[in-house]
Design an enzyme around this catalytic site. Structure first.
Site, PDB file in Angstrom:
ATOM      1  N   ASP A 132      16.685  17.935  22.986  1.00 15.63           N
ATOM      2  CA  ASP A 132      16.470  19.327  23.394  1.00 15.63           C
ATOM      3  C   ASP A 132      17.755  20.113  23.171  1.00 15.63           C
ATOM      4  O   ASP A 132      18.853  19.549  23.202  1.00 15.63           O
ATOM      5  CB  ASP A 132      16.123  19.393  24.895  1.00 15.63           C
ATOM      6  CG  ASP A 132      14.685  18.981  25.189  1.00 15.63           C
ATOM      7  OD1 ASP A 132      13.845  19.076  24.282  1.00 15.63           O
ATOM      8  OD2 ASP A 132      14.417  18.572  26.326  1.00 15.63           O
ATOM      9  N   ARG A 182      12.820  20.882  15.297  1.00 19.74           N
ATOM     10  CA  ARG A 182      11.918  21.662  16.162  1.00 19.74           C
ATOM     11  C   ARG A 182      12.493  23.081  16.269  1.00 19.74           C
ATOM     12  O   ARG A 182      13.659  23.246  16.623  1.00 19.74           O
ATOM     13  CB  ARG A 182      11.859  20.999  17.541  1.00 19.74           C
ATOM     14  CG  ARG A 182      11.092  21.810  18.577  1.00 19.74           C
ATOM     15  CD  ARG A 182      11.094  21.092  19.925  1.00 19.74           C
ATOM     16  NE  ARG A 182      10.384  19.833  19.861  1.00 19.74           N
ATOM     17  CZ  ARG A 182      10.551  18.821  20.725  1.00 19.74           C
ATOM     18  NH1 ARG A 182      11.419  18.927  21.700  1.00 19.74           N
ATOM     19  NH2 ARG A 182       9.861  17.713  20.605  1.00 19.74           N
TER      20      ARG A 182
END
Ligand code: FDA
Length: 305
Positions: A132, A182
């Protein structure tokens, strides 16, 4: 302004402690979070994968300040990955990891070692890890750790936030063969010299980044609920002759589930980001800052308990 207040509250440790033990936590948990335990997230994973969706699991927690806490987070990831492997879910469910949860604030070397252990366990389970991206002060460190991890674990995924003024440059650097990236808009507060704040600018940047990723040889993971961006992604896939298996749409658990099913039903790859665990406060506050309707939902769950 409202968004800034919620994002500031999301970083307050005092409020966090009070909220995580508050009785209405269950309402939040039910909507956006799979539950407190590994069994809860495995149940949700089985249900989503049974519906043709893919999953990435996030063990909730961030801003770890004790080595023992970082170790506990790693242990939880290792046992989760062991369960994913033994249940044969490795081809459909991966994990997402926040480096702050595995000790980055204590020592970057400790975070690298801890992340390495998680990547190795993921490989054994037949799956992958995506790192992340947290607030803007951690971007350089996350990209440095990503490079380090990719030496031994080349499928480790990166996240780029389109609100960053340098996002297109980061995408260009990461758009290489085998690179899993991502792309999201960005969920943290950031100063104006570092990040766009107007929604239109963030969206335009998202489109520029998407064009770079979809045109390149890497593997784009387009994380957004935005109908216009999803439509543009579909058009770019046609333009660049990308097969459905050559990229993914990604959305958060509890948000636009019908759209997730619709896209999966059309043959697209759709991955759902599913958080679980007890440290839900920072995650839930960012969801509320994004969309006042999410706050209304949580308040309703409080009053109808
Ligand atoms: P935005 O919030 O601007 O919404 C755009 C449109 O989407 C809305 O106008 C509406 O049409 C639709 N929509 C949104 N929410 C809806 C709802 N609840 N119901 C119905 N329609 C809705 N952030 C970060 O900083 N670091 C990270 O590592 C990650 N990781 C991550 C992984 C994945 C898989 C996702 C999906 C998201 C993230 N994020 C993130 C969060 C991300 O940065 C962003 O804050 C949220 O995805 C919200 O942005 P949207 O792109 O959905 O657009």
């Amino acid at each position: 302004m409202f968004r800034q207040v919620l994002l500031a509250a999301s970083r307050s440790n005092g409020v966090r402690r009070a909220m995580e033990t508050a009785p209405f936590a269950q309402g939040v948990v039910r909507r956006f979070i799979a539950g407190g335990e590994v069994d809860d997230v495995l149940d949700v994973t089985l249900s989503l994968t049974g519906d043709g969706r893919l999953v990435t699991i996030d063990h909730l927690g961030e801003d770890t300040t004790e080595p023992s806490h970082a170790e506990a987070v790693v242990t939880d990831y290792l046992s989760l990955l062991d369960r994913l492997g033994s249940q044969g879910l490795g081809d459909r469910a991966e994990v997402s990891v926040k480096l702050s949860a595995v000790g980055r604030a204590l020592d970057e070397g400790l975070a690298v070692e801890n992340a390495r252990r998680i990547c190795a366990a993921a490989e054994t389970a037949g799956t992958t890890v995506t790192l992340d991206m947290e607030d803007h002060t951690t971007v350089a460190s996350t990209l440095r750790i990503l490079r380090e991890l990719r030496r031994d674990h080349p499928r480790t995924g990166a996240v780029i936030q389109s609100y960053l003024r340098r996002s297109e440059e980061y995408c260009a650097e990461l758009a290489y063969e085998g690179s899993r990236v991502r792309l999201c808009k960005g969920a943290y507060a950031a100063p104006s010299d570092v990040a766009y704040s107007a929604r239109a600018d963030i969206d335009k940047s998202y489109v520029r980044c998407m064009k770079v990723l979809m045109a390149g040889p890497g593997y784009p993971m387009l994380a957004t609920h935005d109908p216009r961006l999803i439509e543009i992604a579909g058009a770019l896939a046609v333009l660049h002759d990308r097969a459905p298996g050559g990229f993914e749409y990604q959305m958060l658990y509890g948000i636009r589930s019908a759209e997730q099913s619709r896209l999966a039903g059309m043959g697209a790859q759709v991955r759902v980001y599913v958080p679980y665990g007890r440290e839900w406060y920072g995650y839930a506050m960012r969801r509320m800052a994004e969309r006042p309707a999410n706050l209304a939902f949580v308040l309703r769950s409080f009053t109808t308990r």
